[in-house]
Design a protein around this motif. Structure first.
Motif, PDB file in Angstrom:
ATOM      1  N   HIS A   1       0.806  -1.231   0.000  1.00  9.23           N
ATOM      2  CA  HIS A   1       0.000   0.000   0.000  1.00  9.23           C
ATOM      3  C   HIS A   1       0.837   1.278   0.000  1.00  9.23           C
ATOM      4  O   HIS A   1       0.284   2.367  -0.124  1.00  9.23           O
ATOM      5  N   THR A   2       2.164   1.172   0.146  1.00  6.28           N
ATOM      6  CA  THR A   2       3.014   2.359   0.039  1.00  6.28           C
ATOM      7  C   THR A   2       3.501   2.562  -1.402  1.00  6.28           C
ATOM      8  O   THR A   2       4.200   3.518  -1.690  1.00  6.28           O
ATOM      9  N   LEU A   3       3.125   1.627  -2.297  1.00  2.00           N
ATOM     10  CA  LEU A   3       3.567   1.673  -3.696  1.00  2.00           C
ATOM     11  C   LEU A   3       2.447   2.185  -4.591  1.00  2.00           C
ATOM     12  O   LEU A   3       1.315   1.711  -4.521  1.00  2.00           O
ATOM     13  N   PHE A   4       2.794   3.181  -5.436  1.00  2.00           N
ATOM     14  CA  PHE A   4       1.837   3.727  -6.397  1.00  2.00           C
ATOM     15  C   PHE A   4       2.402   3.570  -7.804  1.00  2.00           C
ATOM     16  O   PHE A   4       3.599   3.809  -8.031  1.00  2.00           O
ATOM     17  N   LEU A   5       1.557   3.160  -8.756  1.00  2.00           N
ATOM     18  CA  LEU A   5       2.003   2.853 -10.114  1.00  2.00           C
ATOM     19  C   LEU A   5       1.202   3.648 -11.137  1.00  2.00           C
ATOM     20  O   LEU A   5       0.002   3.886 -10.960  1.00  2.00           O
ATOM     21  N   LYS A   6       1.888   4.044 -12.216  1.00  2.00           N
ATOM     22  CA  LYS A   6       1.205   4.717 -13.325  1.00  2.00           C
ATOM     23  C   LYS A   6       1.746   4.153 -14.633  1.00  2.00           C
ATOM     24  O   LYS A   6       2.947   4.148 -14.862  1.00  2.00           O
ATOM     25  N   ARG A   7       0.832   3.675 -15.483  1.00  2.00           N
ATOM     26  CA  ARG A   7       1.221   3.089 -16.774  1.00  2.00           C
ATOM     27  C   ARG A   7       0.779   3.997 -17.918  1.00  2.00           C
ATOM     28  O   ARG A   7      -0.337   4.508 -17.918  1.00  2.00           O
ATOM     29  N   VAL A   8       1.665   4.147 -18.886  1.00  2.00           N
ATOM     30  CA  VAL A   8       1.339   4.826 -20.138  1.00  2.00           C
ATOM     31  C   VAL A   8       1.894   3.942 -21.251  1.00  2.00           C
ATOM     32  O   VAL A   8       3.098   3.901 -21.494  1.00  2.00           O
TER      33      VAL A   8
ATOM     34  N   ILE B   1       6.313   4.728  -7.537  1.00  4.51           N
ATOM     35  CA  ILE B   1       6.642   5.612  -6.424  1.00  4.51           C
ATOM     36  C   ILE B   1       6.373   4.891  -5.105  1.00  4.51           C
ATOM     37  O   ILE B   1       5.280   4.367  -4.888  1.00  4.51           O
ATOM     38  N   ILE B   2       7.400   4.841  -4.263  1.00  5.05           N
ATOM     39  CA  ILE B   2       7.248   4.317  -2.900  1.00  5.05           C
ATOM     40  C   ILE B   2       7.201   5.534  -1.969  1.00  5.05           C
ATOM     41  O   ILE B   2       8.065   6.403  -2.038  1.00  5.05           O
ATOM     42  N   ILE B   3       6.173   5.582  -1.098  1.00  5.57           N
ATOM     43  CA  ILE B   3       6.009   6.733  -0.207  1.00  5.57           C
ATOM     44  C   ILE B   3       6.094   6.302   1.250  1.00  5.57           C
ATOM     45  O   ILE B   3       5.467   5.328   1.659  1.00  5.57           O
ATOM     46  N   TYR B   4       6.920   7.009   2.020  1.00  4.62           N
ATOM     47  CA  TYR B   4       6.968   6.815   3.465  1.00  4.62           C
ATOM     48  C   TYR B   4       6.803   8.189   4.110  1.00  4.62           C
ATOM     49  O   TYR B   4       7.737   8.992   4.088  1.00  4.62           O
ATOM     50  N   VAL B   5       5.622   8.483   4.616  1.00  7.58           N
ATOM     51  CA  VAL B   5       5.254   9.787   5.188  1.00  7.58           C
ATOM     52  C   VAL B   5       5.514  10.875   4.140  1.00  7.58           C
ATOM     53  O   VAL B   5       4.773  10.984   3.179  1.00  7.58           O
ATOM     54  N   ASP B   6       6.601  11.662   4.277  1.00 10.87           N
ATOM     55  CA  ASP B   6       6.858  12.715   3.281  1.00 10.87           C
ATOM     56  C   ASP B   6       8.146  12.449   2.493  1.00 10.87           C
ATOM     57  O   ASP B   6       8.670  13.344   1.830  1.00 10.87           O
ATOM     58  N   ASP B   7       8.648  11.217   2.556  1.00 12.53           N
ATOM     59  CA  ASP B   7       9.808  10.819   1.744  1.00 12.53           C
ATOM     60  C   ASP B   7       9.329   9.873   0.655  1.00 12.53           C
ATOM     61  O   ASP B   7       8.452   9.042   0.880  1.00 12.53           O
ATOM     62  N   MET B   8       9.895   9.987  -0.530  1.00 15.16           N
ATOM     63  CA  MET B   8       9.496   9.079  -1.606  1.00 15.16           C
ATOM     64  C   MET B   8      10.660   8.690  -2.500  1.00 15.16           C
ATOM     65  O   MET B   8      11.620   9.450  -2.679  1.00 15.16           O
ATOM     66  N   ILE B   9      10.569   7.478  -3.023  1.00 17.07           N
ATOM     67  CA  ILE B   9      11.521   6.973  -4.016  1.00 17.07           C
ATOM     68  C   ILE B   9      10.766   6.848  -5.331  1.00 17.07           C
ATOM     69  O   ILE B   9       9.674   6.271  -5.380  1.00 17.07           O
ATOM     70  N   ILE B  10      11.343   7.408  -6.395  1.00 16.53           N
ATOM     71  CA  ILE B  10      10.706   7.380  -7.714  1.00 16.53           C
ATOM     72  C   ILE B  10      11.593   6.585  -8.667  1.00 16.53           C
ATOM     73  O   ILE B  10      12.810   6.810  -8.727  1.00 16.53           O
ATOM     74  N   THR B  11      10.995   5.648  -9.399  1.00 18.07           N
ATOM     75  CA  THR B  11      11.746   4.887 -10.393  1.00 18.07           C
ATOM     76  C   THR B  11      10.821   4.501 -11.530  1.00 18.07           C
ATOM     77  O   THR B  11       9.612   4.755 -11.480  1.00 18.07           O
TER      78      THR B  11
ATOM     79  N   ASN C   1      10.594   3.478 -16.136  1.00 16.08           N
ATOM     80  CA  ASN C   1      11.200   3.709 -17.454  1.00 16.08           C
ATOM     81  C   ASN C   1      10.492   4.815 -18.240  1.00 16.08           C
ATOM     82  O   ASN C   1      10.723   4.983 -19.427  1.00 16.08           O
ATOM     83  N   ASP C   2       9.618   5.582 -17.561  1.00 11.58           N
ATOM     84  CA  ASP C   2       8.926   6.696 -18.208  1.00 11.58           C
ATOM     85  C   ASP C   2       9.610   8.003 -17.781  1.00 11.58           C
ATOM     86  O   ASP C   2       9.210   8.649 -16.812  1.00 11.58           O
ATOM     87  N   GLU C   3      10.651   8.385 -18.509  1.00 13.16           N
ATOM     88  CA  GLU C   3      11.448   9.560 -18.136  1.00 13.16           C
ATOM     89  C   GLU C   3      10.641  10.852 -18.194  1.00 13.16           C
ATOM     90  O   GLU C   3      10.849  11.763 -17.388  1.00 13.16           O
ATOM     91  N   GLU C   4       9.703  10.917 -19.131  1.00 17.11           N
ATOM     92  CA  GLU C   4       8.875  12.131 -19.267  1.00 17.11           C
ATOM     93  C   GLU C   4       7.981  12.317 -18.034  1.00 17.11           C
ATOM     94  O   GLU C   4       7.879  13.417 -17.486  1.00 17.11           O
ATOM     95  N   GLU C   5       7.377  11.225 -17.574  1.00 20.12           N
ATOM     96  CA  GLU C   5       6.517  11.280 -16.386  1.00 20.12           C
ATOM     97  C   GLU C   5       7.319  11.635 -15.142  1.00 20.12           C
ATOM     98  O   GLU C   5       6.883  12.436 -14.309  1.00 20.12           O
ATOM     99  N   ILE C   6       8.516  11.059 -15.021  1.00 21.20           N
ATOM    100  CA  ILE C   6       9.372  11.344 -13.856  1.00 21.20           C
ATOM    101  C   ILE C   6       9.786  12.809 -13.847  1.00 21.20           C
ATOM    102  O   ILE C   6       9.814  13.458 -12.796  1.00 21.20           O
ATOM    103  N   ALA C   7      10.074  13.353 -15.029  1.00 19.31           N
ATOM    104  CA  ALA C   7      10.436  14.774 -15.126  1.00 19.31           C
ATOM    105  C   ALA C   7       9.252  15.655 -14.725  1.00 19.31           C
ATOM    106  O   ALA C   7       9.416  16.661 -14.027  1.00 19.31           O
TER     107      ALA C   7
END
Length: 256
Positions: free
Chosen positions: A13-20, A27-37, A39-45
């Motif tokens: 439940h801390t993992l959020f996904l977006k497909r295009v 995106i992994i979220i822990y309170v107000d810290d997040m890790i983003i990874t 292969n969609d460079e445009e979305e990450i930007a």
């Protein structure tokens, strides 16, 4: 996150996904810290422009006490600073290192009339060791054993905790390496002792799993009921391992 088109994972439940199309952002979220990874460079930007997020700290190097090192071959994670801080806090920075985290056939149990240890200090130290075992599978069993006595720690149990710290003194730079392998094979190993817990005669299950040849999860935990045979203890251990495999398989399906 849902407002920006992200879907919450059912597996974590801390993992959020977006497909295009064939691209994905995770995106992994822990309170107000997040890790983003992903292969969609445009979305990450685009993510970096969201006014909801304060700042982009660049490539992942440090997250909740876990240090991350990268190379062309793979990723190495460890908690060296966390260990050194723990050793300094407990006055064990100059201690003599131990070769193993726990003695073989330790026989730890609650002995009536034995001298008690400082309960608050014991719980604090074991709590930190539990968090440390997120990157140190080599101490998982030992930490699992000492965590059984949180409600009534005795001197012998504190000695066992100190041995784990002495072991960490000599191995503070050890961590986990994730290699770039071409295959996504999912493999698990399970084991169990029989009636190893001297207080309740319960068994201990253990498992670890590998994805693409890399160690990803592991656990050592006392079983909830008394097994009537070694075969029953093993089967209960296998059931725990299979449940872990099914969870990872479901998560991998969500990641595509």
């Amino acid at each position: 996150m849902k407002q920006f088109g992200y879907k919450q994972s059912n597996s974590d439940h801390t993992l959020f996904l977006k497909r295009v199309k064939d691209r994905i952002t995770c995106i992994i979220i822990y309170v107000d810290d997040m890790i983003i990874t992903g292969n969609d460079e445009e979305e990450i930007a685009d993510l970096k422009l969201f006014r909801e997020f304060e700042k982009d700290l660049g490539n992942l190097k440090y997250f909740l006490g876990i240090e991350v090192l990268r190379s062309q071959q793979g990723i190495f994670i460890h908690q060296r600073k966390y260990i050194l801080d723990l050793l300094a806090e407990t006055g064990m920075l100059d201690c003599k290192p131990a070769e193993t985290p726990i003695v073989a056939n330790h026989g730890l149990q609650i002995i009536e009339g034995e001298k008690p240890a400082d309960k608050e200090q014991y719980q604090k130290m074991v709590g930190k060791l539990i968090y440390l075992s997120h990157t140190r599978p080599d101490i998982a069993y030992a930490v699992g054993v000492v965590s059984r006595f949180m409600h009534l720690p005795q001197v012998q149990h504190m000695t066992a905790v100190m041995r784990i710290l002495r072991y960490l003194k000599g191995t503070h730079s050890i961590g986990i390496y994730f290699d770039k392998n071409a295959h996504p094979d999912l493999i698990a190993y399970t084991d169990a002792d029989w009636a190893g817990d001297r207080d309740g005669r319960k068994s201990t299950s253990g498992y670890f799993t590998l994805v693409g040849g890399n160690l990803v999860t592991w656990r050592s935990k006392k079983q909830k009921v008394v097994a009537l045979s070694s075969a029953e203890a093993e089967f209960r251990g296998i059931a725990k391992g299979i449940a872990e495999i099914l969870w990872i398989w479901k998560l991998m399906n969500e990641l595509g």
